[in-house]
Design a protein around this motif. Structure first.
Motif, PDB file in Angstrom:
ATOM      1  N   GLU A  36      -8.605-114.750  66.874  1.00 44.25           N
ATOM      2  CA  GLU A  36      -9.828-114.819  66.069  1.00 44.25           C
ATOM      3  C   GLU A  36     -10.609-113.508  66.105  1.00 44.25           C
ATOM      4  N   THR A  37     -10.463-112.752  67.196  1.00 45.28           N
ATOM      5  CA  THR A  37     -11.281-111.548  67.357  1.00 45.28           C
ATOM      6  C   THR A  37     -10.466-110.261  67.492  1.00 45.28           C
ATOM      7  N   ILE A  38      -9.137-110.345  67.456  1.00 43.00           N
ATOM      8  CA  ILE A  38      -8.303-109.185  67.758  1.00 43.00           C
ATOM      9  C   ILE A  38      -8.563-108.017  66.814  1.00 43.00           C
ATOM     10  N   ILE A  39      -8.774-108.279  65.548  1.00 46.44           N
ATOM     11  CA  ILE A  39      -8.948-107.182  64.596  1.00 46.44           C
ATOM     12  C   ILE A  39     -10.262-106.453  64.874  1.00 46.44           C
ATOM     13  N   GLU A  40     -11.347-107.198  65.030  1.00 44.10           N
ATOM     14  CA  GLU A  40     -12.638-106.587  65.328  1.00 44.10           C
ATOM     15  C   GLU A  40     -12.618-105.914  66.709  1.00 44.10           C
ATOM     16  N   SER A  41     -12.038-106.586  67.686  1.00 43.35           N
ATOM     17  CA  SER A  41     -11.995-106.036  69.046  1.00 43.35           C
ATOM     18  C   SER A  41     -11.211-104.733  69.100  1.00 43.35           C
ATOM     19  N   SER A  42     -10.073-104.695  68.414  1.00 43.61           N
ATOM     20  CA  SER A  42      -9.268-103.469  68.449  1.00 43.61           C
ATOM     21  C   SER A  42      -9.981-102.338  67.714  1.00 43.61           C
ATOM     22  N   TYR A  43     -10.674-102.646  66.636  1.00 43.68           N
ATOM     23  CA  TYR A  43     -11.455-101.627  65.918  1.00 43.68           C
ATOM     24  C   TYR A  43     -12.542-101.070  66.843  1.00 43.68           C
ATOM     25  N   ASN A  44     -13.285-101.963  67.491  1.00 43.47           N
ATOM     26  CA  ASN A  44     -14.365-101.533  68.393  1.00 43.47           C
ATOM     27  C   ASN A  44     -13.825-100.693  69.543  1.00 43.47           C
ATOM     28  N   LEU A  45     -12.704-101.087  70.111  1.00 42.77           N
ATOM     29  CA  LEU A  45     -12.100-100.342  71.212  1.00 42.77           C
ATOM     30  C   LEU A  45     -11.700 -98.934  70.769  1.00 42.77           C
ATOM     31  N   GLU A  46     -11.113 -98.844  69.598  1.00 45.82           N
ATOM     32  CA  GLU A  46     -10.690 -97.531  69.104  1.00 45.82           C
ATOM     33  C   GLU A  46     -11.870 -96.620  68.803  1.00 45.82           C
ATOM     34  N   HIS A  47     -12.975 -97.191  68.349  1.00 46.77           N
ATOM     35  CA  HIS A  47     -14.130 -96.388  67.959  1.00 46.77           C
ATOM     36  C   HIS A  47     -15.220 -96.320  69.024  1.00 46.77           C
ATOM     37  N   GLY A  48     -14.951 -96.876  70.199  1.00 45.11           N
ATOM     38  CA  GLY A  48     -15.897 -96.777  71.307  1.00 45.11           C
ATOM     39  C   GLY A  48     -17.144 -97.617  71.142  1.00 45.11           C
ATOM     40  N   ILE A  49     -17.044 -98.717  70.414  1.00 45.54           N
ATOM     41  CA  ILE A  49     -18.187 -99.585  70.150  1.00 45.54           C
ATOM     42  C   ILE A  49     -18.233-100.691  71.209  1.00 45.54           C
ATOM     43  N   ASN A  50     -19.364-100.773  71.919  1.00 50.04           N
ATOM     44  CA  ASN A  50     -19.578-101.814  72.941  1.00 50.04           C
ATOM     45  C   ASN A  50     -18.438-101.899  73.956  1.00 50.04           C
ATOM     46  N   LEU A  51     -18.000-100.759  74.435  1.00 54.00           N
ATOM     47  CA  LEU A  51     -16.918-100.762  75.430  1.00 54.00           C
ATOM     48  C   LEU A  51     -17.402-101.392  76.735  1.00 54.00           C
ATOM     49  N   PRO A  52     -16.599-102.288  77.301  1.00 56.89           N
ATOM     50  CA  PRO A  52     -16.946-102.818  78.626  1.00 56.89           C
ATOM     51  C   PRO A  52     -16.945-101.685  79.665  1.00 56.89           C
ATOM     52  N   ILE A  53     -17.609-101.915  80.762  1.00 56.63           N
ATOM     53  CA  ILE A  53     -17.665-100.927  81.845  1.00 56.63           C
ATOM     54  C   ILE A  53     -16.253-100.572  82.285  1.00 56.63           C
ATOM     55  N   ASN A  54     -16.018 -99.301  82.518  1.00 58.84           N
ATOM     56  CA  ASN A  54     -14.742 -98.736  82.973  1.00 58.84           C
ATOM     57  C   ASN A  54     -13.640 -98.740  81.914  1.00 58.84           C
ATOM     58  N   TYR A  55     -13.969 -99.116  80.679  1.00 53.63           N
ATOM     59  CA  TYR A  55     -12.998 -99.024  79.592  1.00 53.63           C
ATOM     60  C   TYR A  55     -13.115 -97.658  78.929  1.00 53.63           C
ATOM     61  N   VAL A  56     -12.038 -97.214  78.303  1.00 52.31           N
ATOM     62  CA  VAL A  56     -12.046 -95.987  77.513  1.00 52.31           C
ATOM     63  C   VAL A  56     -11.590 -96.347  76.096  1.00 52.31           C
ATOM     64  N   ARG A  57     -11.853 -95.455  75.170  1.00 54.22           N
ATOM     65  CA  ARG A  57     -11.392 -95.691  73.801  1.00 54.22           C
ATOM     66  C   ARG A  57      -9.873 -95.847  73.803  1.00 54.22           C
ATOM     67  N   ALA A  58      -9.380 -96.735  72.954  1.00 59.31           N
ATOM     68  CA  ALA A  58      -7.944 -96.999  72.883  1.00 59.31           C
ATOM     69  C   ALA A  58      -7.578 -97.470  71.478  1.00 59.31           C
ATOM     70  N   THR A  59      -6.391 -97.099  71.058  1.00 52.87           N
ATOM     71  CA  THR A  59      -5.862 -97.528  69.763  1.00 52.87           C
ATOM     72  C   THR A  59      -4.807 -98.596  69.996  1.00 52.87           C
ATOM     73  N   THR A  60      -4.888 -99.665  69.218  1.00 55.62           N
ATOM     74  CA  THR A  60      -3.931-100.761  69.297  1.00 55.62           C
ATOM     75  C   THR A  60      -3.039-100.732  68.065  1.00 55.62           C
ATOM     76  N   PHE A  61      -1.736-100.846  68.301  1.00 60.68           N
ATOM     77  CA  PHE A  61      -0.777-100.980  67.211  1.00 60.68           C
ATOM     78  C   PHE A  61       0.041-102.240  67.426  1.00 60.68           C
ATOM     79  N   TRP A  62       0.478-102.809  66.319  1.00 62.52           N
ATOM     80  CA  TRP A  62       1.442-103.906  66.348  1.00 62.52           C
ATOM     81  C   TRP A  62       2.759-103.389  65.812  1.00 62.52           C
ATOM     82  N   LEU A  63       3.842-103.780  66.455  1.00 66.57           N
ATOM     83  CA  LEU A  63       5.170-103.485  65.931  1.00 66.57           C
ATOM     84  C   LEU A  63       5.578-104.665  65.052  1.00 66.57           C
TER      85      LEU A  63
END
Length: 168
Positions: A36-63
């Motif tokens: 339900e949230t994977i698309i928004e969560s992966s976008y936020n993670l890649e763009h550094g939006i509301n990152l949890p503590i100790n997280y870094v920006r990351a890009t998610t891909f699906w094969l």
């Protein structure tokens, strides 16, 4: 076969992969997230939006292969002190029904191109549990060189972690 960012078109196949994972690996750590949230969560993670503590920006891909979700791979844009010992730059998972078919090796190979071209990384750190034979093979198939093994205290207990570097 292609790498794409999480996409609604493949959500049903993604859900099926989660269901497989819960049947065959009921107590394992899960890379697959909430559909339900994977698309928004992966976008936020890649763009550094509301990152949890100790997280870094990351890009998610699906094969995706033949219109089917095969696996997920996350590329962390940088390392912090936790990721240096556990996690590294790249984390991945192949759906249970597609394991042992070479998808992990191919997915990592495709990802290394992104790491070099988009993130300007010249080497990446990948870690895995000492007893994860499948992941060890994937990493070695992509040129991984074992640096060392470290002990990590995680929520699931004490874990011996292999640290590999891949020059790209």
């Amino acid at each position: 076969m292609k790498l794409i960012r999480p996409n609604r078109k493949y959500i049903q196949s993604y859900i099926e992969a989660i269901e497989e994972d819960e049947i065959f690996r009921p107590h394992s750590e899960r890379l697959f997230g909430d559909p339900e949230t994977i698309i928004e969560s992966s976008y936020n993670l890649e763009h550094g939006i509301n990152l949890p503590i100790n997280y870094v920006r990351a890009t998610t891909f699906w094969l995706i292969d033949n219109e089917k979700f095969i696996g997920e791979i996350n590329i962390r844009h940088e390392l912090n002190s936790f990721l240096i010992n556990y996690g590294g730059h790249v984390g991945y998972e192949i759906r249970q029904s597609e394991c042992m078919k070479g998808y992990g090796t191919k997915m990592l190979s495709m990802t290394l191109i992104y790491c070099k071209e988009a993130l300007n990384l010249h080497k990446v750190l990948i870690t895995c549990d000492d007893d994860n034979i499948g992941s060890i093979k994937v990493i070695k198939n992509n040129g991984g060189i074992l640096e060392n093994k470290v002990k990590n205290r995680l929520s699931r207990g004490n874990v011996t972690t292999r640290k590999y570097w891949i020059n790209i």
